[in-house]
Enzyme design. Structure first.
Site, short mmCIF file in Angstrom:
data_model
loop_
_atom_site.label_atom_id
_atom_site.label_comp_id
_atom_site.label_asym_id
_atom_site.label_seq_id
_atom_site.Cartn_x
_atom_site.Cartn_y
_atom_site.Cartn_z
CD GLN A 230 -2.95 -1.19 2.24
OE1 GLN A 230 -2.70 -1.88 3.21
NE2 GLN A 230 -4.04 -0.45 2.18
CG HIS B 148 -1.33 -6.24 5.09
ND1 HIS B 148 -1.46 -5.67 6.36
CD2 HIS B 148 -2.35 -5.73 4.36
CE1 HIS B 148 -2.49 -4.85 6.38
NE2 HIS B 148 -3.05 -4.86 5.17
CG ASN C 266 -4.04 -7.62 7.55
OD1 ASN C 266 -4.13 -7.11 8.67
ND2 ASN C 266 -4.77 -7.22 6.52
CD GLU C 267 -8.38 -6.59 7.50
OE1 GLU C 267 -8.64 -6.52 6.29
OE2 GLU C 267 -8.53 -5.63 8.27
O1 IFM Z 1 -6.37 -0.68 3.98
C1 IFM Z 1 -6.95 -1.76 4.63
C2 IFM Z 1 -5.89 -2.67 5.21
O2 IFM Z 1 -4.98 -3.11 4.24
C3 IFM Z 1 -6.54 -3.88 5.83
N1 IFM Z 1 -7.55 -3.48 6.77
C4 IFM Z 1 -8.53 -2.51 6.38
C5 IFM Z 1 -7.83 -1.30 5.77
C6 IFM Z 1 -8.88 -0.26 5.35
O3 IFM Z 1 -9.78 -0.84 4.45
#
Ligand code: IFM
Length: 430
Positions: free
Chosen positions: A20, A114, A158-159
């Site tokens: 990002q 991530h 992550n997530e």
């Molecule tokens: O930008 C994302 C991040 O990469 C993962 N969690 C949520 C954020 C906002 O949508």
């Protein structure tokens, strides 16, 4: 002065992810996704926020904002641009970044995965590739061996719920499959296995070296509040909550497969605490209002039309939800909570200051109720690529001028810096 104080043991900082912000990586699957026209309106991960070339500047920025801890990710494709070929340049780059952080007194928290992976893995099936878990473990081993002296706290993945959903159900993430339930289940199982085995591996590699700071490993779970619009929507909401939240908690924390992913505890030995996590990472943003519908899981998420307080992405701002999701995780597992993400898309910076104060007030409530919250990472340090949404949403404490890559701390960054420095949260004055 009114407001409230936070304990010094609660470390306050901010978070980012490599794809990002870094820019410049042609080996990552999100670069290929950009070339395929799937990022924003013809945007590309190649620019990012120019962080790869501005590491010194950005660590100085973190310092000037009094950040006590910083959550960052290591881009797999920078470390292993081709299968089995470790990049000396990539490894040296992150060592320098981590050394700068440690020298600045900022505690690093590293995420191994991530959302992104090398394009070579994507081309062989991503998380569905037969050797995906082994490949991830080899990468994890290389990274942990390299940085064990600098990093004690690790997020494996992550997530995973958002990743599996974006990749196989909504189709916004590579490979862009839609409604592919089989792919979704197989990827979810692979992610659970990868985490559980990485948990044991990271401990094995780092604990043996006897560093004074104990190794702590967890995952960052995207937890939202799911609320039914009415009684009719209640069963579908509960089922959605089970599928999106609970199944992943059982897998990542207990090493247990729940239906529809499977049954049993197939992933080997947990840690001394009986779990595959030393903390639960909570990424909290919003509340979703579910309405009954005819298709499984028989309720669909939306935004409460009466919720006027919203982010630029239309997400409801619902601070109490942070208390609810953290308290529920604590009641279930009694594991320390690290709030690994919490933030808002707010280009005008009109709501971010209040957002921070109101969410930290919920952290105070959690601590007062006996919930062990140890970290709070604001998402995000700087504006960044919001995946398929492109660069439009502005989540940064620090504004990025994408034409010049100039960093401009927003007023909310100043407020948060003062909170980090003093551990005092003032009453929000607007
Ligand atoms: O930008 C994302 C991040 O990469 C993962 N969690 C949520 C954020 C906002 O949508």
């Amino acid at each position: 002065m009114t407001g409230f104080d936070l304990p010094k043991e609660l470390l306050l900082g901010s978070a980012t992810a490599a794809t990002q912000i870094e820019g410049g990586d042609v080996n990552c699957n999100w670069y290929a996704w950009s070339l395929a026209g799937r990022v924003g309106e013809g945007e590309s991960s190649i620019g990012g926020a120019g962080h790869w070339d501005r590491v010194e500047e950005d660590v100085a920025l973190l310092s000037s904002l009094h950040q006590e801890c910083y959550r960052m990710s290591i881009e797999w494709s920078r470390i292993e641009p081709e299968p089995g070929a470790w990049s000396r340049e990539g490894l040296a780059h992150y060592r320098r970044e981590l050394e700068l952080l440690v020298a600045a007194g900022i505690k690093p928290h590293v995420s191994l995965h991530h959302f992104s992976c090398p394009q070579w893995l994507q081309e062989s099936g991503g998380w569905l590739a037969p050797d995906a878990v082994e490949r991830f473990l080899a990468f994890a081993r290389r990274v942990v061996e390299e940085y064990a002296d600098l990093v004690a706290e690790w997020t494996t993945i992550n997530e995973p719920n958002v990743l599996a959903n974006g990749s196989y159900m909504d189709g916004d993430f590579p490979p862009g499959a839609k409604g592919d339930l089989v792919g979704y289940f197989r990827a979810s199982r692979a992610l659970i296995e990868a985490h559980c085995r990485a948990y044991a591996l990271i401990h094995e590699l780092r604990d043996a070296r006897g560093y004074p700071e104990p190794t702590r490993v967890g995952f960052a779970h995207h937890l939202a509040v799911f609320a039914p619009k009415n009684a009719l929507a209640a069963p579908g909401t509960a089922l959605s909550d089970f599928l999106f939240h609970r199944v992943f908690l059982a897998g990542f924390v207990e090493g247990r497969l729940l239906p529809p992913l499977g049954l049993g505890r197939p992933f080997g030995r947990p840690g001394a605490n009986g779990f595959f996590c030393d903390f639960i990472g909570v990424n909290y943003y919003s509340r979703h209002l579910f309405t009954a519908c005819a298709r499984p899981p028989f309720a669909a998420p939306g935004v409460d039309p009466e919720a006027t307080d919203r982010s630029d992405l239309g997400w409801e701002i619902y601070p109490r939800g942070l208390f609810q999701v953290c308290e529920a995780a604590w009641k279930r597992y009694a594991l320390p909570i690290h709030i690994t993400e919490n933030g808002i898309a707010d280009a005008a910076d009109a709501r971010r200051g209040r957002f921070i104060v109101e969410h930290l007030a919920q952290v105070r409530r959690l601590l007062d109720s006996g919930v062990k919250v140890e970290r709070y990472f604001h998402w995000s340090l700087m504006d960044n690529l919001e995946w398929h949404e492109g660069y439009g949403p502005r989540f940064g404490l620090v504004e990025i001028d994408y034409a010049t890559m100039e960093r401009r701390p927003r007023p909310s960054a100043r407020l948060y810096a003062e909170i980090c420095a003093t551990k005092h949260v003032p009453e929000y004055a607007g």
